[in-house]
Design an enzyme around this catalytic site. Structure first.
Site, mmCIF file in Angstrom:
data_model
loop_
_atom_site.group_PDB
_atom_site.id
_atom_site.type_symbol
_atom_site.label_atom_id
_atom_site.label_comp_id
_atom_site.label_asym_id
_atom_site.label_seq_id
_atom_site.Cartn_x
_atom_site.Cartn_y
_atom_site.Cartn_z
ATOM 1 C CB CYS A 1 13.395 25.952 -24.914
ATOM 2 S SG CYS A 1 15.038 24.284 -25.105
ATOM 3 C CB CYS B 1 17.677 16.817 -3.677
ATOM 4 S SG CYS B 1 18.822 16.142 -4.062
#
Ligand code: SAH
Length: 412
Positions: A27, A358
């Site tokens: 990336c 989360c």
């Protein structure tokens, strides 16, 4: 950040299968963007890193199951957001660099849906030809602030939200036609007006410019409405796995009363309602509750009701009224829940609590407090909802049966 993966101790399994997309993952934005914290690791190392993190934080409560990873951990985000601005080269779109308001120009991202990225680039090019300016946060002038694209993974429906600093949209009709000509797959376009000095992306007002103003997507055998502002999990492949595990942990037989707290648009409660006698959903965001009620009707579910309220207030009221529940589902934001909520749940005395988290740090403190109230974690399943980032999701099953082996016979 750990460069080398830490080997978990003990018998907890670690992923054996290498699902690497290569170190650094190629990336070009890795260092500048800051969104994917773990890209210096292969995917297998990332899973090991997350597994170890969960074991370290939560291994004292019970055995930690092997993390569920993605088979193909790229382009999984079905919700893509881009900020618009200007630099020397002209109009740019991309993401804010971590903790700043400096835009890192990005045309394609390895975790975002590819079609969504293409649409954002098209919009940027159209701005120039329509002589529309990006919004300037410092002077509060200009037009386009952000673009949000949401895609239904199973339905293929696409919603484009143009977040503008002013309600005036010059040549809106021709702009929309030009966008649809280039991307006929778009099913709805919404203008969202955000004229406030704020770091929030979306403002309060939506104007539907094309289509229905929302899209739909499916999870397991139900269909859900997604509006511009409502919460909906961003990784559909892993959401199915997460919700399936949560439903398995509920162990429903058809007789139970279930309370789905922090229910968002009602997804988990609606899926559970097919196997329960009655489901009650509670959620703070009124827009999400409106969608939840719609979703229940859309799926022909009659044994579910939704309330707009703070989850703690609601549970305290339920406890005061002497109500009982068999299963409590909780899916709070990153900050976790609070003691009022946990105290009230203990008073309601459900047989099972299914906690979707989360944030393993807040899960740890909530599980510690739950243990004081007599509820113990029996199973914890980490799920990799956000590959390449350092976020870890986990689903935990709690009940009043103490597993003294894991707690050392003591409740901390
Ligand atoms: N269970 C849903 C949503 C989870 S996200 C799903 O899987 O899609 C967490 C939700 O908690 C959000 O919808 C947020 O609006 C809601 N929320 C945040 N604080 C709350 C509170 N104090 N009381 C009730 N709901 C709250």
């Amino acid at each position: 950040m750990n460069k080398k993966p830490i080997k978990p101790k003990g018998k907890t399994p670690i992923p054996k299968k290498e699902i690497s997309v290569g170190k650094g993952n190629g990336c070009p934005h890795f260092k500048k963007c800051g969104g994917c914290h773990l890209q210096n690791m292969t995917y297998k190392e990332q899973l090991q890193y997350k597994q170890v993190k969960v074991i370290k934080l939560l291994g004292k409560f019970c055995h930690i199951k092997e993390i569920m990873g993605m088979e193909n951990p790229v382009h999984y985000r079905c919700k893509v957001q881009a900020a618009f601005g200007k630099d020397k080269s002209g109009i740019i779109s991309g993401v804010y660099q971590s903790s700043t308001h400096k835009i890192v120009p990005i045309d394609s991202c390895m975790i975002e849906d590819e079609k969504a990225d293409e649409i954002i680039v098209t919009i940027r090019k159209l701005l120039k030809s329509f002589k529309l300016k990006p919004f300037d946060e410092n002077n509060m002038t200009g037009f386009l602030r952000h673009v949000l694209v949401r895609k239904g993974y199973y339905t293929g429906q696409i919603m484009v939200v143009l977040v503008t600093g002013t309600p005036v949209f010059p040549s809106s009709r021709s702009f929309i036609n030009a966008l649809l000509e280039r991307h006929p797959e778009i099913t709805t376009i919404v203008q969202n007006i955000n004229n406030k000095f704020t770091s929030l992306v979306l403002g309060d007002k939506n104007i539907t410019l094309y289509g229905d103003g929302y899209i739909e997507d499916s999870i397991l055998d139900c269909t859900f409405r997604i509006s511009p502002r409502s919460f909906y999990q961003v990784n559909p492949v892993m959401t199915t796995k997460l919700y399936s595990k949560a439903i398995e942990y509920m162990g429903l037989t058809g007789k139970e009363t279930v309370i789905d707290t922090y229910c968002g648009t009602g997804t988990i409660g609606i899926l559970a309602s097919k196997k329960a006698a009655r489901v009650i959903g509670v959620e703070l965001n009124a827009d999400a509750v409106r969608d939840a009620k719609f979703n229940a009707k859309r799926n022909n579910i009659k044994n579910i009701e939704f309330y707009t309220a703070d989850a703690s207030d609601f549970m305290v009221e339920m406890a005061k009224a002497g109500k009982k529940a068999d299963v409590v589902i909780m899916d709070p934001p990153r900050a976790g829940s609070d003691r009022r909520f946990i105290n009230a749940v203990a008073t309601l005395a459900p047989e099972k609590i299914v906690y979707i988290s989360c944030n393993p740090e807040t899960l740890e403190s909530d599980l510690t407090y739950f243990a004081r109230k007599g509820y113990y974690a029996h199973r914890i399943q980490p799920v990799d909802m956000f590959p390449h980032t350092n976020h870890v999701e986990a689903v935990a099953l709690l009940s009043r049966k103490e597993i003294s082996k894991f707690y050392g016979g003591k409740v901390k």
